[in-house]
Scaffold this motif. Structure first.
Motif, PDB file in Angstrom:
ATOM      1  N   LEU A 145      37.962 105.130  36.723  1.00 60.32           N
ATOM      2  CA  LEU A 145      39.431 105.158  36.797  1.00 60.32           C
ATOM      3  C   LEU A 145      39.907 104.565  38.130  1.00 60.32           C
ATOM      4  O   LEU A 145      40.815 103.729  38.167  1.00 60.32           O
ATOM      5  N   ILE A 146      39.282 105.010  39.215  1.00 58.47           N
ATOM      6  CA  ILE A 146      39.706 104.538  40.543  1.00 58.47           C
ATOM      7  C   ILE A 146      39.498 103.026  40.640  1.00 58.47           C
ATOM      8  O   ILE A 146      40.355 102.285  41.124  1.00 58.47           O
ATOM      9  N   GLU A 147      38.345 102.590  40.130  1.00 56.15           N
ATOM     10  CA  GLU A 147      38.037 101.163  40.198  1.00 56.15           C
ATOM     11  C   GLU A 147      39.062 100.347  39.428  1.00 56.15           C
ATOM     12  O   GLU A 147      39.537  99.314  39.905  1.00 56.15           O
ATOM     13  N   ASP A 148      39.421 100.820  38.243  1.00 55.45           N
ATOM     14  CA  ASP A 148      40.418 100.108  37.430  1.00 55.45           C
ATOM     15  C   ASP A 148      41.736  99.975  38.180  1.00 55.45           C
ATOM     16  O   ASP A 148      42.335  98.901  38.213  1.00 55.45           O
ATOM     17  N   LEU A 383      35.296 110.013  47.104  1.00 54.03           N
ATOM     18  CA  LEU A 383      35.145 109.035  46.020  1.00 54.03           C
ATOM     19  C   LEU A 383      36.341 108.082  45.964  1.00 54.03           C
ATOM     20  O   LEU A 383      36.182 106.869  45.768  1.00 54.03           O
ATOM     21  N   ILE A 384      37.539 108.624  46.113  1.00 50.19           N
ATOM     22  CA  ILE A 384      38.735 107.770  46.070  1.00 50.19           C
ATOM     23  C   ILE A 384      38.655 106.723  47.198  1.00 50.19           C
ATOM     24  O   ILE A 384      38.836 105.524  46.982  1.00 50.19           O
ATOM     25  N   VAL A 385      38.344 107.199  48.396  1.00 48.66           N
ATOM     26  CA  VAL A 385      38.351 106.303  49.558  1.00 48.66           C
ATOM     27  C   VAL A 385      37.205 105.295  49.459  1.00 48.66           C
ATOM     28  O   VAL A 385      37.394 104.091  49.655  1.00 48.66           O
ATOM     29  N   ARG A 386      36.014 105.774  49.104  1.00 41.63           N
ATOM     30  CA  ARG A 386      34.859 104.866  49.038  1.00 41.63           C
ATOM     31  C   ARG A 386      35.060 103.797  47.974  1.00 41.63           C
ATOM     32  O   ARG A 386      34.853 102.609  48.216  1.00 41.63           O
ATOM     33  N   GLU A 390      35.193  99.883  48.603  1.00 39.90           N
ATOM     34  CA  GLU A 390      34.166  98.997  48.032  1.00 39.90           C
ATOM     35  C   GLU A 390      34.797  97.896  47.188  1.00 39.90           C
ATOM     36  O   GLU A 390      34.394  96.741  47.268  1.00 39.90           O
ATOM     37  N   VAL A 391      35.821  98.264  46.407  1.00 40.04           N
ATOM     38  CA  VAL A 391      36.474  97.239  45.584  1.00 40.04           C
ATOM     39  C   VAL A 391      37.181  96.230  46.492  1.00 40.04           C
ATOM     40  O   VAL A 391      37.118  95.017  46.267  1.00 40.04           O
ATOM     41  N   LEU A 392      37.804  96.729  47.538  1.00 40.79           N
ATOM     42  CA  LEU A 392      38.504  95.844  48.482  1.00 40.79           C
ATOM     43  C   LEU A 392      37.522  94.861  49.113  1.00 40.79           C
ATOM     44  O   LEU A 392      37.782  93.655  49.204  1.00 40.79           O
ATOM     45  N   TRP A 393      36.378  95.366  49.535  1.00 42.82           N
ATOM     46  CA  TRP A 393      35.399  94.491  50.212  1.00 42.82           C
ATOM     47  C   TRP A 393      34.771  93.500  49.226  1.00 42.82           C
ATOM     48  O   TRP A 393      34.424  92.386  49.590  1.00 42.82           O
ATOM     49  N   GLU A 394      34.661  93.928  47.974  1.00 43.05           N
ATOM     50  CA  GLU A 394      34.090  93.017  46.980  1.00 43.05           C
ATOM     51  C   GLU A 394      35.089  91.914  46.623  1.00 43.05           C
ATOM     52  O   GLU A 394      34.728  90.745  46.502  1.00 43.05           O
ATOM     53  N   ARG A 395      36.360  92.301  46.486  1.00 38.83           N
ATOM     54  CA  ARG A 395      37.349  91.320  46.015  1.00 38.83           C
ATOM     55  C   ARG A 395      37.904  90.439  47.131  1.00 38.83           C
ATOM     56  O   ARG A 395      38.341  89.334  46.869  1.00 38.83           O
ATOM     57  N   LEU A 396      37.946  90.940  48.361  1.00 37.07           N
ATOM     58  CA  LEU A 396      38.551  90.165  49.450  1.00 37.07           C
ATOM     59  C   LEU A 396      37.537  89.966  50.579  1.00 37.07           C
ATOM     60  O   LEU A 396      37.721  90.464  51.695  1.00 37.07           O
ATOM     61  N   PRO A 397      36.475  89.212  50.317  1.00 41.03           N
ATOM     62  CA  PRO A 397      35.396  89.138  51.301  1.00 41.03           C
ATOM     63  C   PRO A 397      35.806  88.522  52.644  1.00 41.03           C
ATOM     64  O   PRO A 397      35.277  88.908  53.661  1.00 41.03           O
ATOM     65  N   TRP A 439      43.292  96.292  30.678  1.00 41.99           N
ATOM     66  CA  TRP A 439      43.279  97.412  31.628  1.00 41.99           C
ATOM     67  C   TRP A 439      42.102  98.331  31.345  1.00 41.99           C
ATOM     68  O   TRP A 439      41.232  98.542  32.164  1.00 41.99           O
ATOM     69  N   THR A 440      42.036  98.860  30.185  1.00 42.27           N
ATOM     70  CA  THR A 440      40.898  99.695  29.814  1.00 42.27           C
ATOM     71  C   THR A 440      40.710  99.531  28.317  1.00 42.27           C
ATOM     72  O   THR A 440      41.633  99.739  27.561  1.00 42.27           O
ATOM     73  N   THR A 441      39.541  99.131  27.941  1.00 41.83           N
ATOM     74  CA  THR A 441      39.369  98.813  26.528  1.00 41.83           C
ATOM     75  C   THR A 441      38.804  99.968  25.720  1.00 41.83           C
ATOM     76  O   THR A 441      38.891  99.985  24.522  1.00 41.83           O
TER      77      THR A 441
END
Ligand code: HEM
Length: 481
Positions: A145-148, A383-386, A390-397, A439-441
């Motif tokens: 959910l958080i990742e989405d 979990l929310i913060v991590r 992680e998504v931020l670092w993956e998407r905006l290197p 969004w979520t399938t």
């Protein structure tokens, strides 16, 4: 504003005599403090020792004992001597009307009927449904959910420039403020329209403007409506689970609603600040960033390091003395305030051996609090913060700060110390990995639905109810300051 009380919360008159406030105290405000609180804590420690008498505004009326070192903080938080309380009705200066009534910090500790201000068996009663509900969370699903939500927020950061063009964004307003609130509202089982109303009301309430009181009342009404709805129509969400686990504790509607409010408001603020502080540390500490990028250091370890050097809650307001006591050599009166300076941990000589490698893994910091009021949502908060990072670092290197660190300004430096904005620049990657995907399938459950609790059979929530709603418009919406 609170009615003035000439008696303490037990109904007894305050003691007729008070040990005078120390003749020497330090301001916990002003440009020097806001610019570099960590050096400031260090100088306070050198001047006053492990506890410093401080004032929080110019008239000097708003005062307390700032607890700077780990040992004294633990002593107060764990309350081994049974003299401290979290119940702010014990704040004598507040009860007697000595504080400036419109001071912006007062709402942060003004008494409410919730576990945050309760002690002993009442604290346990009010805490139990919320704690048991959190234990039902399926953290793997929650991570999805958080990742989405994080993916959606990041996709919204890209402007229409071509790949390779430089984009600019404010990580505080466009990401860190939004993600934890969206996650928490979704976990509580809100539908999109009440989440929208709740988000608006929280912003209005925290702005402290003329609409704040109305917003707080609207928020209370929304929480009550949510709890009532979930009591009759339980789903796979925390509020339904709180209701399910409320059999023994017997919280009434007002108490349950208050706890939902507390979890959302307490959870969003600290998570937002922790995201910002970690982004800032990673973007200004190349060694740490390189270690994270090369997987020599996990994101959790980088976050733990930040708990040591820039805790999300800098100064916890607070604890109040219910009996005359001493603290760091000072005589403390009944009704005096102790402020726990969780952000000052690096100024504690006993902690000096904690270098930037030890701080990645050592969990002895007190950034989660300690004792009976210590944070009950560490797994979820982490979990929310991590996941958000992680998504931020993956998407905006290629992300970098858009301004020098010294140019940042800070909100509420004496409580949470969050940057007023966190401008970054980043190149648009050739193709955003999940851009444009649905969004979520598939149906996902944040927790399994609560089992029926009465002898009357209740319908289990259907698959449809368990499906994550598409919060596209909610993610697109956000009040800009
Ligand atoms: C992620 C970063 C978080 C940090 C750094 C944090 C930190 C803290 C701290 C220091 C306290 C102690 C307050 C005191 O002793 O006076 C606390 C209490 C609390 N936190 Fe958190 N928190 C975080 C996330 C959350 C989340 C996500 C939730 C809810 C889902 C939450 C719910 C609460 C509640 C209900 C309390 C009051 C506990 C009590 O008084 O018994 N927190 N938190």
């Amino acid at each position: 504003m609170s009615t003035l009380a000439s008696t303490n919360p037990l109904g007894h008159p305050w003691p007729a005599t008070r040990t005078p406030w120390p003749t020497r105290s330090a301001p916990l405000y002003g440009p020097d403090f806001a610019r570099d609180p960590f050096s400031y804590y260090d100088s306070l420690r050198r001047t006053f020792g492990p506890v410093a008498p401080v004032t929080l505004e110019e008239t000097g009326a708003f005062r307390g004992y700032l607890v700077l070192d780990h040992g004294h903080q633990l002593d107060v938080l764990q309350n081994r001597r049974q003299v401290w309380t979290r119940d702010s009705r014990w704040y004598r200066d507040l009860a007697e009307g000595a504080l400036p009534p419109d001071h912006p910090i007062i709402p942060q500790f003004a008494y409410r009927r919730s576990r945050l201000y309760a002690e002993g068996t009442e604290h346990e009663r009010l805490s139990t449904p919320g704690i048991r509900a959190l234990a039902e969370l399926d953290l793997l699903r929650t991570r999805d959910l958080i990742e989405d939500l994080a993916e959606q927020l990041i996709s919204a950061l890209f402007t229409d420039e071509e790949p390779g063009e430089v984009n600019e964004a404010d990580i505080l307003h466009q990401y860190a403020l939004q993600l934890p609130l969206l996650v928490l509202m979704r976990l509580m089982g809100m539908d999109e329209s009440s989440a929208l109303a709740t988000g608006n009301a929280i912003h209005e309430m925290l702005s402290g403007g003329p609409g704040a009181a109305q917003a707080a009342a609207d928020l209370d009404a929304t929480m009550r409506a949510l709890v009532t709805e979930r009591q009759t129509n339980p789903g796979p969400d925390l509020v339904s689970w709180m209701h399910h686990h409320n059999q023994e504790s017997g919280l009434d509607l007002a108490e349950l609603s208050e706890d939902v409010w507390l979890q959302i408001v307490a959870g969003r603020g600290a998570s937002t600040t922790w995201i910002c502080n970690t982004v800032l540390e990673l973007l200004t500490n190349p060694d740490l960033n390189a270690d994270v990028v090369a997987a020599r250091c996990s994101m959790s370890e980088a976050m733990n390091h930040v708990m040591w050097i820039n805790a999300p809650i800098q100064n916890l307001i607070g604890r109040w003395a219910t009996q005359p006591t001493t603290l760091g050599g000072y005589d403390v009166n009944v009704g005096d305030l102790a402020i726990l300076s969780l952000g000052a941990i690096s100024a504690d000589p006993a902690m000096r051996g904690v270098d930037q490698y030890i701080s990645r893994t050592n969990k002895a910091h007190l950034a989660w609090g300690a004792g009976t009021h210590g944070c009950p949502a560490r797994d979820l908060g982490g979990l929310i913060v991590r996941t958000g990072l992680e998504v931020l670092w993956e998407r905006l290197p290629g992300m970098r700060l858009a301004v020098p660190k010294e140019a940042l300004t800070w909100d509420l430096p004496y409580v949470a110390r969050s940057p007023s904005s966190l401008p970054v620049i980043f190149p648009r990657p050739p193709a955003a990995p999940k851009d444009g995907q649905p969004w979520t399938t598939q149906p996902k459950f944040i927790s399994s639905p609560p089992r029926p609790i009465s002898t009357e059979p209740k319908e289990r929530p259907s698959e449809r109810q368990g499906r994550l709603p598409r919060w596209r418009s909610l993610v697109a919406w956000w009040p800009r300051r």
